[in-house]
Design a protein around this motif. Structure first.
Motif, short mmCIF file in Angstrom:
data_model
loop_
_atom_site.label_atom_id
_atom_site.label_comp_id
_atom_site.label_asym_id
_atom_site.label_seq_id
_atom_site.Cartn_x
_atom_site.Cartn_y
_atom_site.Cartn_z
N VAL A 61 41.90 30.23 59.82
CA VAL A 61 41.24 31.52 60.00
C VAL A 61 40.03 31.61 59.08
CG1 VAL A 61 43.38 32.67 60.66
CG2 VAL A 61 42.65 32.69 58.26
N ALA A 62 39.11 32.54 59.43
CA ALA A 62 37.95 32.87 58.61
C ALA A 62 38.00 34.35 58.28
CB ALA A 62 36.66 32.53 59.34
N GLN A 63 37.53 34.69 57.08
CA GLN A 63 37.48 36.09 56.68
C GLN A 63 36.18 36.31 55.90
OE1 GLN A 63 40.87 37.49 54.45
NE2 GLN A 63 40.46 39.62 54.93
N GLN A 64 35.47 37.36 56.25
CA GLN A 64 34.22 37.67 55.57
C GLN A 64 34.48 37.89 54.09
OE1 GLN A 64 32.07 40.74 57.55
NE2 GLN A 64 30.12 40.24 56.58
N PHE A 65 33.49 37.51 53.25
CA PHE A 65 33.71 37.54 51.81
C PHE A 65 32.50 38.16 51.12
CE2 PHE A 65 33.60 35.35 47.59
CZ PHE A 65 34.78 35.88 47.09
N ASP A 66 32.77 39.14 50.27
CA ASP A 66 31.74 39.77 49.46
C ASP A 66 31.66 38.99 48.15
OD1 ASP A 66 30.22 41.35 47.73
OD2 ASP A 66 30.92 43.22 48.62
N ALA A 67 30.63 38.12 48.03
CA ALA A 67 30.53 37.25 46.86
C ALA A 67 30.17 38.02 45.60
CB ALA A 67 29.50 36.16 47.12
N GLU A 68 29.59 39.22 45.73
CA GLU A 68 29.26 40.01 44.55
C GLU A 68 30.52 40.66 43.97
OE1 GLU A 68 26.38 40.35 42.99
OE2 GLU A 68 25.41 38.92 44.35
N ARG A 69 31.33 41.22 44.84
CA ARG A 69 32.56 41.89 44.39
C ARG A 69 33.75 40.94 44.32
NH1 ARG A 69 34.03 45.50 48.41
NH2 ARG A 69 35.49 46.46 46.94
N LEU A 70 33.57 39.72 44.82
CA LEU A 70 34.63 38.71 44.82
C LEU A 70 35.87 39.22 45.57
CD1 LEU A 70 34.38 37.45 41.13
CD2 LEU A 70 33.43 36.37 43.16
N GLN A 71 35.62 39.81 46.74
CA GLN A 71 36.71 40.33 47.53
C GLN A 71 36.48 40.03 49.01
OE1 GLN A 71 39.61 41.84 46.57
NE2 GLN A 71 38.99 41.36 44.47
N PRO A 72 37.56 39.75 49.77
CA PRO A 72 37.42 39.59 51.22
C PRO A 72 37.14 40.92 51.87
CG PRO A 72 39.72 39.47 50.58
CD PRO A 72 38.94 39.54 49.31
N VAL A 73 36.50 40.88 53.03
CA VAL A 73 36.13 42.08 53.77
C VAL A 73 36.66 41.96 55.19
CG1 VAL A 73 34.22 43.51 54.61
CG2 VAL A 73 34.05 42.36 52.38
N GLY A 74 37.28 43.01 55.69
CA GLY A 74 37.74 43.02 57.07
C GLY A 74 38.96 42.13 57.28
N GLY A 75 39.23 41.86 58.56
CA GLY A 75 40.41 41.08 58.91
C GLY A 75 40.11 39.60 59.09
N GLU A 76 41.16 38.87 59.41
CA GLU A 76 41.05 37.43 59.63
C GLU A 76 40.68 37.14 61.08
OE1 GLU A 76 44.89 36.05 58.53
OE2 GLU A 76 44.61 36.44 56.38
N THR A 77 39.81 36.14 61.28
CA THR A 77 39.41 35.72 62.62
C THR A 77 39.96 34.33 62.89
OG1 THR A 77 37.37 37.00 62.53
CG2 THR A 77 37.47 35.24 64.15
N LEU A 78 40.67 34.17 63.98
CA LEU A 78 41.27 32.89 64.31
C LEU A 78 40.19 31.88 64.69
CD1 LEU A 78 43.80 31.16 64.95
CD2 LEU A 78 43.69 32.07 67.28
#
Length: 707
Positions: A357-374
């Protein structure tokens, strides 16, 4: 542009139109090849033959028009469909106005035109102009988005690609893949595969290398081998030692020339200059959180943060943290089924169960964003816990190993390695066979999915299989060694089971009755059964305790059943076999820097005798105690090499003869064991028609996010 991950526009469609015009005018494709990979190489590197060479009657102006369509640099092509249409109309006007075309090689006195030539030229030009008039309006529309494209890369002749999850990596510029390969002699080395011309070269001096990773400029490959972190230039040359890394568990290299790496099975993450020097700790397991090991660091684009996973696994996921090269307090990022990698445009890719899976990532806040994409199916589990399942280039290419377990078959071999016959059981992804004491049955692992395995009993005389476990939590062992060890009476078998992120040892009845019962349970993450004493009173198992390496322990099966250490050294001892009279222990150790086979007294560890001379990682006694066989395998990869025989004496003292080569096993085995008299071998080999092990390259993977 799509193949190189660059932006596409209308000029990309003009290139495609040029391919159509070229084939219409010549009857040949502009870019040809015997496979998808060779066509890709032709598109990237080659120029089409001039149209006039293939069709001498081609008007030179038409040749120039199509050639300009096919320029590799978009800036050198026609810049708009209108420009191309204008050129085609001008060609049509000049042709009908009586322009002359001279075929190459025509003599001075040859007629300039013939009816046939004029008819061909006029027909071709008008046809192309008509195509241009039809296609031009469509070229002015918004260009279509590139679609994901996949192709397979295999090893060169005589080399089998190692398909462990962390055995291959694509360069940041997307031009080369480094991968581990096994040759016909069973030697593991690193190879470079160019994606531009499909050439392959071995990297000298990379014997027994594992877990390769790239420098950010794509000029060097870092890797682990023989207790060291090393680097080698992609252009060739001798590898250089950077620092000690006894049992490396992943590395990453930033643009400041800093490498972060996990040097051992358990413990911290260190940093070191890519030019060598002292390694410094930058992240340590947090005992308050129950952590015992950190591994598989991966730098983020800023070069100031890296992601890593912490052991033990919690269920089917690891805690993921972001650390810094200056050793600041880490930030918890997420949980994932494998070490995540960062891939543009701003995503983390990792395993979630059997899914990739892929998940969007906020590199400034060091946190994933949204859900997982298959994205697809997760690659086969690595023999190394927590490994990343893929690598990514900066231009949108992903590299993974094979994504589904291959079907295999069980084959009898004689002592020269020649096939004697196949066990006719149903197709399946079998591995790690273990023969019963009477050689009439075998227990094998069978894959339910890339990450789930169970034990099956095979009646070798009746060719009937029976399932022994049902929860998919069996540790398959990657095909190296035995997944299970039989009790001397053939009534039970001990195996490694991972239900919660910690490997415990269970016993299952060979009859299949009842449920598996625990034999060894503790907070120690890694432990595996290796032998049963001939009297059935003790189980020998290997485990790694924080601050040490794999050691051999004894578990009494009567009384208080409290494990006690049997052989503890600063090195790894992870496999063992006990002589039929119970007096001698054969085992492996990497005290010389490579795994070798030794024998020492069993009741009380005493003087040791070295048996192997060029590596050994598996060993078995004959039932009369007069012979030992041993074989070699890569440190982490399920690759078998030479199989040797050694004549021994066990009384009144121990004596061993010279090793004698029996045969060299094929490198794509997923299991090998011998009968009790060592007269035959049971091997697990790929089924007929199974594709060769390969690496999958995915281009334009980002488009899958929009589906």
């Amino acid at each position: 542009e799509q193949l190189e991950g660059r932006e596409v526009d209308a000029r990309s469609d003009l290139w495609a139109l040029g391919c159509v015009l070229y084939e219409m005018a010549t009857g040949k494709r502009a870019f040809a090849g015997a496979s998808q990979a060779s066509v890709i190489a032709s598109v990237l590197k080659e120029s089409p033959r001039p149209m006039s060479e293939l069709q001498p009657l081609t008007p030179p102006a038409l040749d120039r028009i199509v050639t300009r369509c096919l320029e590799k640099d978009p800036d050198e092509r026609w810049q708009s469909a209108g420009d191309l249409a204008f050129a085609l109309e001008g060609l049509a006007s000049s042709t009908t106005g009586g322009a002359r075309v001279e075929a190459p090689g025509a003599g001075r006195g040859a007629p300039r035109w013939t009816g046939q030539r004029l008819a061909w030229s006029a027909a071709a030009v008008f046809a192309l102009v008509a195509i241009g008039a039809f296609v031009t309006p469509r070229l002015l529309r918004q260009p279509p988005q590139p679609q994901p494209m996949k192709f397979a890369v295999t090893g060169p002749a005589g080399v089998t690609v190692v398909t462990d999850a962390h055995s291959a990596a694509i360069s940041p510029d997307g031009r080369q893949i480094v991968f581990a390969g096994v040759d016909t002699a069973g030697s593991v080395r690193l190879y470079l595969r160019s994606l531009e011309d499909l050439s392959v070269q071995v990297l000298p001096g990379t014997e027994n290398a594992f877990t390769p990773f790239w420098s950010p400029d794509s000029r060097f490959v870092g890797f682990f081998a023989e207790g060291k972190l090393r680097k080698v230039a992609a252009s060739g040359g001798s590898p250089e030692v950077i620092c000690d890394a006894p049992y490396g568990r992943g590395g990453s290299w930033n643009r400041n020339g800093v490498i972060v790496f996990a040097p051992s099975t358990l413990g911290p993450i260190l940093k070191v200059s890519a030019n060598g020097g002292a390694a410094v700790e930058v992240a340590r397991p947090d005992a308050a959180r129950g952590e015992t090991g950190l591994r598989f660091p991966h730098f983020l684009p800023d070069g100031r943060h890296f992601l890593y996973v912490a052991l033990p696994r919690k269920g089917d996921r690891f805690d993921v943290y972001a650390g810094t090269p200056d050793g600041k307090e880490p930030t918890r990022v997420m949980s994932a089924g494998s070490a995540p990698i960062y891939a543009e445009p701003g995503y983390l890719i990792f395993a979630a169960g059997d899914r990739l899976v892929a998940q969007q990532f906020d590199a400034e806040r060091l946190q994933p964003v949204g859900g997982e994409t298959l994205l697809g199916v997760a690659a086969p589990t690595s023999v190394t816990e927590g490994a990343a399942l893929l690598s990514a280039s900066a231009n949108g290419a992903l590299v993974t190993t094979a994504t589904t377990p291959r079907d295999t078959r069980l084959v009898w071999l004689d002592r020269s390695g020649r096939a004697l016959g196949t066990i006719p059981i149903p197709p399946g992804s079998y591995g790690s066979p273990s023969l019963s004491p009477d050689d009439r049955r075998a227990i094998v692992t069978k894959a339910n999915s890339p990450t789930s395995f169970d034990l099956w009993m095979v009646d070798l005389q009746r060719a009937v299989t029976t399932r022994l476990t049902f929860d998919g939590s069996v540790e398959a062992g990657g095909g190296i060694g035995l997944a299970v060890v039989w009790s001397p009476d053939g009534r039970r078998a001990a195996f490694e089971c991972d239900r919660s992120g910690i490997a415990d040892i269970y016993a299952v009845l060979a009859s299949g009755a009842g449920q598996p019962e625990p034999l060894v349970q503790s907070s120690v993450i890694f432990k595996t059964p290796v032998a049963w004493t001939p009297d059935g009173k003790h189980l020998v198992f290997a485990q790694i305790v924080e601050g040490s390496q794999y050691d051999l322990w004894l578990m009494p099966l009567e009384g208080d059943r409290k494990p006690v250490p049997h052989l503890r050294t600063p090195f790894n001892e992870s496999l063992a076999a006990i002589s039929p009279d119970g007096r001698w222990l054969a085992y492996d150790s990497d005290e010389t820097g490579t795994q070798e086979i030794y024998v020492r007294s069993f009741s009380e560890p005493g003087e040791k005798y070295r048996i192997s001379s060029s590596g050994g990682s598996g060993v078995q006694w004959s039932k009369d105690g007069r012979e030992l066989i041993y074989w070699t395998a890569g440190q982490f990869y399920s690759a078998y090499g030479p199989v040797y025989s050694v004549e021994v004496e066990t009384a009144p003292t121990f004596k061993a003869g010279q090793p004698r080569l029996l045969f060299t096993a094929r490198p794509d085995l997923t299991g090998l064991t011998a009968t009790s008299d060592l007269s035959r071998f049971l091997a697990v080999v790929p089924a007929e028609g199974t594709d060769a092990p390969s690496i999958t390259v995915t281009l334009n993977w980002q488009q899958a996010l929009e589906r």
